[in-house]
Design a protein around this motif. Structure first.
Motif, short mmCIF file in Angstrom:
data_model
loop_
_atom_site.label_atom_id
_atom_site.label_comp_id
_atom_site.label_asym_id
_atom_site.label_seq_id
_atom_site.Cartn_x
_atom_site.Cartn_y
_atom_site.Cartn_z
N GLU A 154 -43.80 -7.28 38.59
CA GLU A 154 -44.35 -8.45 39.29
C GLU A 154 -43.78 -9.74 38.70
O GLU A 154 -43.42 -10.67 39.44
N GLU A 155 -43.69 -9.81 37.39
CA GLU A 155 -43.16 -11.03 36.76
C GLU A 155 -41.70 -11.25 37.13
O GLU A 155 -41.28 -12.38 37.41
N ALA A 156 -40.92 -10.16 37.16
CA ALA A 156 -39.51 -10.28 37.56
C ALA A 156 -39.40 -10.77 39.00
O ALA A 156 -38.56 -11.62 39.33
N VAL A 157 -40.25 -10.24 39.87
CA VAL A 157 -40.23 -10.65 41.28
C VAL A 157 -40.61 -12.12 41.41
O VAL A 157 -40.02 -12.87 42.20
N LEU B 116 -50.58 -11.42 31.88
CA LEU B 116 -49.39 -12.14 32.34
C LEU B 116 -49.48 -12.47 33.82
O LEU B 116 -49.13 -13.56 34.26
N ASN B 117 -49.97 -11.52 34.63
CA ASN B 117 -50.12 -11.75 36.07
C ASN B 117 -50.95 -10.62 36.67
O ASN B 117 -51.34 -9.69 35.97
N GLU B 118 -51.17 -10.72 37.96
CA GLU B 118 -51.83 -9.64 38.70
C GLU B 118 -50.84 -9.10 39.73
O GLU B 118 -50.46 -9.82 40.66
N PRO B 119 -50.40 -7.86 39.59
CA PRO B 119 -49.38 -7.31 40.50
C PRO B 119 -49.84 -7.30 41.95
O PRO B 119 -51.01 -7.10 42.24
N ARG B 120 -48.89 -7.52 42.83
CA ARG B 120 -49.15 -7.50 44.28
C ARG B 120 -49.18 -6.07 44.80
O ARG B 120 -48.68 -5.14 44.18
N TYR B 121 -49.79 -5.93 45.98
CA TYR B 121 -49.71 -4.67 46.71
C TYR B 121 -48.50 -4.72 47.62
O TYR B 121 -48.27 -5.72 48.30
#
Length: 249
Positions: free
Chosen positions: A44-47, A180-185
């Motif tokens: 997610e962070e890379a995206v 760090l973040n919350e990953p997307r679906y």
């Protein structure tokens, strides 16, 4: 900028682990598997960095059997551009994983490697640090915030005393923490697009490195059962029991 993101297929975090009858490990047959949650945060962070214009290519890599491709396809559906599957049916220890990733990094020449701080199946928290040592790259572990500058990366990391901010040059390695973040679906259209994205298979033997196990698992057992609590009739009875236990004086 190219980012390399290693991902691992593990027992889904919602599934209660069961120890094998012979005590040699965790039962993985006929149970739900998924991407390691910390690796999902790394993807997610890379995206997000790519969506912000700082990154132009995301390469995901996984080491494992044929089913590891499911995990790679999930990463591709989240927004990664292509995938590398290192095929093996044997378990590879963290040092072996770091050695394989170092070889891939030498071939792919990424400016940044982002991976989960640990895998929830073994909780070793070793691969990122070992990889940084093998490559002699700067590292920011337990990252809760990542910012890219011109030729550097600024990482805010969680430590016992609070937050620590570090700045170091590229290329670099970052291990992602939970906040760090919350990953997307992944959306259905992206899941369909992921099926056509490049996925290259490589044999573990192609890397020509020593993957001899250094560790031996002696046994795996269930945690001790927690004793049941007691319901006491009064405060006086509680104080009496605490005195008997030596807790209260």
């Amino acid at each position: 900028m190219k980012v390399l993101v290693p991902v691992k297929r593990v027992l889904d975090y919602n599934v209660k682990p069961r120890v094998k009858a012979d005590g040699t490990g965790i039962e993985l047959a006929n149970v739900k598997m998924s991407m390691n949650p910390f690796d999902e945060i790394a993807v997610e962070e890379a995206v997000r960095l790519k969506e912000g214009g700082a990154v132009n290519e995301i390469v995901v890599v996984s080491i494992g059997d044929a089913k590891a491709q499911e995990t790679l396809r999930t990463a591709l559906a989240m927004g990664a551009d292509r995938a590398i599957h290192v095929v093996t049916v044997e378990k590879v220890e963290p040092l072996g994983v770091a050695k394989v990733l170092a070889k891939i990094a030498e071939a792919e020449l990424p400016q940044l490697i982002i991976l989960g701080k640990q895998a929830i199946d073994d909780d070793n928290n070793q691969t990122g640090q070992m990889l940084a040592g093998l490559l002699s790259w700067g590292q920011g572990t337990f990252a809760s915030k990542v910012e890219l500058a011109a030729d550097a990366v600024v990482v805010t990391r969680e430590v016992d005393g609070g937050l620590q901010t570090e700045r170091f040059g590229l290329p670099a390695i970052i291990t992602a923490d939970l906040r760090l973040n919350e990953p997307r679906y992944a959306s259905l259209p992206n899941i369909m697009k992921a099926k056509s994205k490049p996925l290259v298979q490589k044999a573990l033997d192609d890397f020509g490195i020593d993957l001899k196990p250094r560790l031996t698992t002696i046994s795996v057992s269930e945690p001790a059962t927690r004793p049941a609590g007691l319901k006491l009739a009064s405060v006086d009875e509680l104080v009496t029991r605490l005195h008997a236990m030596g807790v209260a004086k």
